[in-house]
Design a protein around this motif. Structure first.
Motif, mmCIF file in Angstrom:
data_model
loop_
_atom_site.group_PDB
_atom_site.id
_atom_site.type_symbol
_atom_site.label_atom_id
_atom_site.label_comp_id
_atom_site.label_asym_id
_atom_site.label_seq_id
_atom_site.Cartn_x
_atom_site.Cartn_y
_atom_site.Cartn_z
ATOM 1 N N GLY A 480 0.836 -1.199 0.000
ATOM 2 C CA GLY A 480 0.000 0.000 0.000
ATOM 3 C C GLY A 480 0.868 1.245 0.000
ATOM 4 O O GLY A 480 2.040 1.203 0.399
ATOM 5 N N VAL A 481 0.312 2.344 -0.470
ATOM 6 C CA VAL A 481 1.089 3.569 -0.645
ATOM 7 C C VAL A 481 0.389 4.753 0.016
ATOM 8 O O VAL A 481 -0.823 4.935 -0.151
ATOM 9 N N ASP A 482 1.154 5.538 0.775
ATOM 10 C CA ASP A 482 0.630 6.756 1.405
ATOM 11 C C ASP A 482 0.425 7.793 0.308
ATOM 12 O O ASP A 482 1.382 8.291 -0.289
ATOM 13 N N LEU A 483 -0.810 8.114 0.033
ATOM 14 C CA LEU A 483 -1.162 9.019 -1.065
ATOM 15 C C LEU A 483 -0.567 10.413 -0.892
ATOM 16 O O LEU A 483 -0.300 11.109 -1.870
ATOM 17 N N ASN A 484 -0.335 10.814 0.349
ATOM 18 C CA ASN A 484 0.125 12.180 0.597
ATOM 19 C C ASN A 484 1.641 12.341 0.699
ATOM 20 O O ASN A 484 2.142 13.463 0.809
ATOM 21 N N THR A 485 2.380 11.237 0.675
ATOM 22 C CA THR A 485 3.847 11.355 0.750
ATOM 23 C C THR A 485 4.561 10.613 -0.375
ATOM 24 O O THR A 485 5.751 10.838 -0.593
ATOM 25 N N ALA A 486 3.867 9.748 -1.083
ATOM 26 C CA ALA A 486 4.511 8.898 -2.092
ATOM 27 C C ALA A 486 5.109 9.719 -3.229
ATOM 28 O O ALA A 486 4.534 10.708 -3.684
ATOM 29 N N SER A 487 6.274 9.270 -3.691
ATOM 30 C CA SER A 487 6.938 9.908 -4.827
ATOM 31 C C SER A 487 6.265 9.474 -6.129
ATOM 32 O O SER A 487 5.479 8.516 -6.153
ATOM 33 N N VAL A 488 6.596 10.162 -7.202
ATOM 34 C CA VAL A 488 6.085 9.782 -8.523
ATOM 35 C C VAL A 488 6.501 8.351 -8.856
ATOM 36 O O VAL A 488 5.710 7.561 -9.382
ATOM 37 N N SER A 489 7.735 8.003 -8.514
ATOM 38 C CA SER A 489 8.247 6.651 -8.804
ATOM 39 C C SER A 489 7.403 5.585 -8.125
ATOM 40 O O SER A 489 7.047 4.566 -8.731
ATOM 41 N N LEU A 490 7.085 5.814 -6.849
ATOM 42 C CA LEU A 490 6.300 4.852 -6.091
ATOM 43 C C LEU A 490 4.867 4.781 -6.619
ATOM 44 O O LEU A 490 4.315 3.696 -6.819
ATOM 45 N N LEU A 491 4.273 5.921 -6.866
ATOM 46 C CA LEU A 491 2.898 5.958 -7.377
ATOM 47 C C LEU A 491 2.779 5.279 -8.739
ATOM 48 O O LEU A 491 1.747 4.681 -9.057
ATOM 49 N N SER A 492 3.846 5.344 -9.534
ATOM 50 C CA SER A 492 3.809 4.769 -10.883
ATOM 51 C C SER A 492 3.630 3.258 -10.874
ATOM 52 O O SER A 492 3.228 2.665 -11.877
ATOM 53 N N TYR A 493 3.958 2.624 -9.752
ATOM 54 C CA TYR A 493 3.805 1.172 -9.650
ATOM 55 C C TYR A 493 2.450 0.759 -9.069
ATOM 56 O O TYR A 493 2.159 -0.429 -8.961
ATOM 57 N N VAL A 494 1.641 1.724 -8.672
ATOM 58 C CA VAL A 494 0.323 1.403 -8.121
ATOM 59 C C VAL A 494 -0.590 0.956 -9.255
ATOM 60 O O VAL A 494 -0.568 1.522 -10.355
ATOM 61 N N LYS A 503 2.432 11.749 -11.935
ATOM 62 C CA LYS A 503 2.871 13.156 -11.905
ATOM 63 C C LYS A 503 1.689 14.089 -11.648
ATOM 64 O O LYS A 503 1.805 15.075 -10.909
ATOM 65 N N ASN A 504 0.536 13.743 -12.222
ATOM 66 C CA ASN A 504 -0.658 14.569 -12.014
ATOM 67 C C ASN A 504 -1.137 14.511 -10.561
ATOM 68 O O ASN A 504 -1.619 15.508 -10.020
ATOM 69 N N ILE A 505 -0.987 13.339 -9.936
ATOM 70 C CA ILE A 505 -1.372 13.200 -8.524
ATOM 71 C C ILE A 505 -0.495 14.100 -7.660
ATOM 72 O O ILE A 505 -0.992 14.824 -6.776
ATOM 73 N N VAL A 506 0.813 14.072 -7.906
ATOM 74 C CA VAL A 506 1.739 14.899 -7.125
ATOM 75 C C VAL A 506 1.461 16.382 -7.377
ATOM 76 O O VAL A 506 1.472 17.198 -6.434
ATOM 77 N N LEU A 521 -9.351 11.670 -5.698
ATOM 78 C CA LEU A 521 -8.544 11.178 -6.815
ATOM 79 C C LEU A 521 -9.244 11.403 -8.154
ATOM 80 O O LEU A 521 -8.594 11.599 -9.180
ATOM 81 N N LEU A 522 -10.567 11.379 -8.141
ATOM 82 C CA LEU A 522 -11.332 11.567 -9.375
ATOM 83 C C LEU A 522 -11.194 12.985 -9.929
ATOM 84 O O LEU A 522 -11.585 13.248 -11.075
ATOM 85 N N LYS A 523 -10.640 13.885 -9.123
ATOM 86 C CA LYS A 523 -10.411 15.259 -9.594
ATOM 87 C C LYS A 523 -9.042 15.416 -10.253
ATOM 88 O O LYS A 523 -8.744 16.461 -10.825
ATOM 89 N N VAL A 524 -8.223 14.368 -10.155
ATOM 90 C CA VAL A 524 -6.885 14.408 -10.757
ATOM 91 C C VAL A 524 -6.998 14.223 -12.263
ATOM 92 O O VAL A 524 -7.735 13.354 -12.735
ATOM 93 N N ALA A 525 -6.256 15.027 -13.008
ATOM 94 C CA ALA A 525 -6.299 14.957 -14.470
ATOM 95 C C ALA A 525 -5.938 13.558 -14.967
ATOM 96 O O ALA A 525 -4.986 12.937 -14.485
ATOM 97 N N LYS A 526 -6.736 13.045 -15.905
ATOM 98 C CA LYS A 526 -6.536 11.746 -16.566
ATOM 99 C C LYS A 526 -6.806 10.539 -15.667
ATOM 100 O O LYS A 526 -6.596 9.397 -16.087
#
Length: 714
Positions: A480-494, A503-506, A521-526
């Protein structure tokens, strides 16, 4: 082929489980999502099996596509028969299909091709008939032309045609392939007197093909590629030639003797070299798949190492002339301060370096020191070991593998993260962070650069990258990944998130502040509904208004959770600190099937929900034993004595054993025969990367810098 039925038989699961899995994969669902949130449909198949099914599905679909192409090609030539169609349709491997297609492929200008152009095919048919009353020389005279100067040339051309036709016999090639694999030997010799001693074990080496292990296949391949070894496959006693002749030679007539010679030529010149290549390619593919699987297992164990939480860590990137780079990071990985010290040769400024490090330790309450295991690490470790004595066990250290740290440090990602730092300081930060949270830091590095495997540079790059990427994906999503601290690299594997969405989440986080609920999350682009379905359950929001947003419970199950909590006479807020004894008792006595019907959630998913309620926001890595932090004085290779008992950490697992860090800079080898008092089929059955083990020294070779260890009891 009924692919669903075929997969069902191969994986020994029900056809409906396979059909559901295939439907989910075809719908774009990721393996982690299917494994975690579609258990009712798959029968709770785990991520490893799902990936194997996915790979096999792709192979079988490619096989069926190739069959269609081959049938179409032969049909366009007007040569397709019912028997041939059935043979192609019934083929179970791509090799079999290609064997059947061989006679109908567009041929290069072979000797047989030239003979056919010269009109010698009818003569080849006369010879292959092997009529005892036929005089092949007399028959050949009728084929003499300007291009065929005499009967001998005509017979030679006709025999070339026979040899090629024999070579194109699919059933014969299959039989010979089996014969070679079961009775053949693989052997190697040194390519020259100056051959590299690294390959000494293979200078006079012979082993049955069917017994050769994967790591030896890869070693032979590398030695051959580097022109240090000459490798060949041998089938003795003329068994190959005999098999071919037995099928085609009818008698000892003049024509029969020509057919015999053509068969022997076909075997030596056409069949054997081709089948040898196929056999070696198959051995290499099998060895590569085994090595990739081993690499994946090691990588998974490394990534899933327990994090050292709530500690301020000092990262030390060792060096000689340029000094040791130091970075202090807080418990979230934020860099607090950096510096450079020179405790190693040639400067040897140990007093000054110790003063600097003590100042940092005291200033930031450092409790952990991470030392990279590269150049000058032994001297750096000796310096740190001496330093931490003054803290009476309050500060521990660990030598950390810095594999891939240089790759990360020089990457565009590192430059964006730390534009003000030079490459070596970025390495120090990475070394500190990979001790704090191996998974979060190592996802920034290309998996194959992490180096926990064997012969990774000899693997098919795309296959290796794909397999290891899948391992990282599974690890990230299982934790699992902390949505508020995760890096782009970590989020990319979710699951469901690519690099652009990450990148849009960050960016959204930076512009709007921390996420307060998953729905944002539904407000994040793409990031649309499909991506949200895939990723939402794997993203955590500590301190969210809805406690479920900090668990592995998927939003699609929130209503079911409400009904379950009502059944337990609890509210969502009640379980933030875990279930109380009364609720625990109710859970132990609950009727899973009845509750499942009441709340509208399948039993497997319901059990996962209950596990989350018992330990909300749990990190599965915390259930593993923590890394071994050192505080004792470091030793050198010369200090080791036979019989000495030590505690070490497994650094790498390979097919023939494992390498263990015992604190002397050189990792010791525990051969597979020394792993246990019982028989060990594979080292992974006994040890894993990061595991703490008790070992005993059985041999120290200071000249070759090698240590042999055992885990057997005395």
């Amino acid at each position: 082929m009924d692919i669903i039925q075929k997969l069902s038989e191969e994986f020994k699961v029900k056809p409906q489980q396979i059909q559901n899995t295939v439907d989910l994969l075809d719908d774009g669902k990721t393996v982690p999502f299917i494994a975690r949130y579609r258990k009712e449909l798959t029968g709770s198949l785990d991520d490893q099996i799902l990936r194997e099914i996915s790979d096999r599905l792709e192979y079988l679909r490619n096989l069926e596509k190739r069959k269609e192409e081959v049938i179409s090609s032969i049909e366009s030539q007007g040569k397709l028969t019912e028997e041939l169609t059935k043979a192609i349709t019934d083929a179970v491997t791509l090799v079999e299909v290609e064997d059947l297609y061989r006679p109908y492929k567009q041929k290069k200008k072979t000797r047989a091709f030239v003979a056919r152009e010269r009109g010698l095919e009818p003569l080849s048919e006369i010879i292959i008939a092997q009529d005892s009353n036929t005089d092949p020389v007399k028959e050949a005279e009728a084929f003499i032309t300007e291009e065929v100067c005499d009967a001998e040339s005509a017979i030679a051309g006709a025999c070339d045609i026979i040899a090629e036709n024999v070579s194109d016999d699919a059933a014969l090639r299959k039989e010979l392939r089996s014969l070679l694999f079961n009775q053949g030997m693989i052997s190697s010799v040194a390519a020259s007197e100056e051959a590299d001693q690294v390959y000494k074990n293979y200078f006079e080496y012979t082993e049955p093909l069917k017994k050769v292990t994967g790591h030896r296949v890869l070693a032979l391949n590398r030695g051959e590629k580097e022109e240090q070894l000459k490798v060949e496959v041998v089938l003795g006693n003329g068994a190959g030639e005999k098999t071919v002749c037995d099928k085609y030679v009818v008698n000892q007539s003049p024509c029969g003797l020509l057919v015999k010679a053509a068969c022997e030529d076909s075997y030596k010149r056409l069949i054997f070299p081709s089948v040898e290549r196929e056999i070696r390619a198959e051995l290499t593919d099998t060895a590569s798949e085994g090595a990739i699987k081993l690499f994946g297992e090691n990588l998974k164990q490394l990534l899933m190492q327990p994090p050292i939480k709530d500690t301020v860590t000092l990262g030390l990137d060792p060096a000689y002339r340029t000094g040791c780079k130091i970075a202090v990071v807080d418990d979230t990985g934020k860099v607090l301060e950096t510096t450079v010290v020179y405790p190693t040769p040639p400067q040897n400024k140990t007093v000054e370096a110790a003063a600097k490090l003590k100042k940092l330790i005291d200033k930031y309450n450092v409790t952990t020191i991470a030392i990279g295991n590269g150049t000058a690490s032994r001297e750096s470790e000796a310096f740190v070991a001496d330093l931490v004595k003054d803290y009476g066990g309050k500060v521990g250290y660990m030598v950390v593998s810095e594999a891939g740290a240089s790759v990360y440090s020089a990457s565009k990602l590192a430059a964006e993260e730390f534009p003000e730092f030079d490459v070596s300081l970025r390495s120090a930060v990475s070394i500190a962070r990979r001790l704090q949270d191996p998974l979060a830091e190592l996802v920034k590095i290309e998996p194959k650069a992490i180096g926990v495997g064997q012969y990774q540079h000899d693997m098919p790059p795309a296959r290796l990258s794909g397999a290891l990427g899948g391992v990282v994906e599974d690890c990230v999503n299982s934790v699992g990944v902390d949505l508020n601290t995760a890096s782009v690299s970590l989020l990319s594997y979710v699951s469901g998130i690519n690099s652009a969405i990450a990148k849009n989440i960050v960016s959204y986080r930076e512009e709007n502040g921390a996420f307060k609920e998953r729905k944002q999350l539904l407000k994040v682009a793409k990031l649309g509904p499909k991506a949200f379905e895939q990723c939402a359950g794997f993203l955590r929001i500590p301190g969210a208004e809805n406690p479920l947003d900090n668990t592995g419970v998927h939003p699609e199950s929130y209503e079911g959770v409400k009904k379950l909590l009502a059944n337990l006479k609890m509210t969502a807020e009640d379980f933030a600190q875990g279930l109380g004894p009364v609720a625990q008792l109710r859970l132990e006595r609950m009727d899973w099937d009845k509750i499942s019907r009441d709340v509208g959630v399948g039993v497997p998913t319901l059990k996962d929900i209950v596990a989350e309620l018992k330990k909300p926001g749990r990190d599965p890595r915390s259930e593993l034993p923590p890394p071994l932090l050192r505080s004792a004085e470091v030793m050198e290779l010369k200090d080791l004595k036979e019989g000495m008992e030590l505690v070490g950490t497994v650094r790498n697992v390979i097919d023939f054993g494992c390498f263990v860090d015992i604190g002397v800079h050189v990792d010791g080898l525990v051969h597979i025969s020394q792993l246990s008092d019982r028989f060990v089929k594979h080292p992974l059955d006994v040890v894993s990367v990061g595991q703490t083990v008790n070992v005993r020294v059985i041999e120290v070779d200071t000249k070759r810098n090698r240590i042999s260890l055992t885990m057997k009891k005395k």
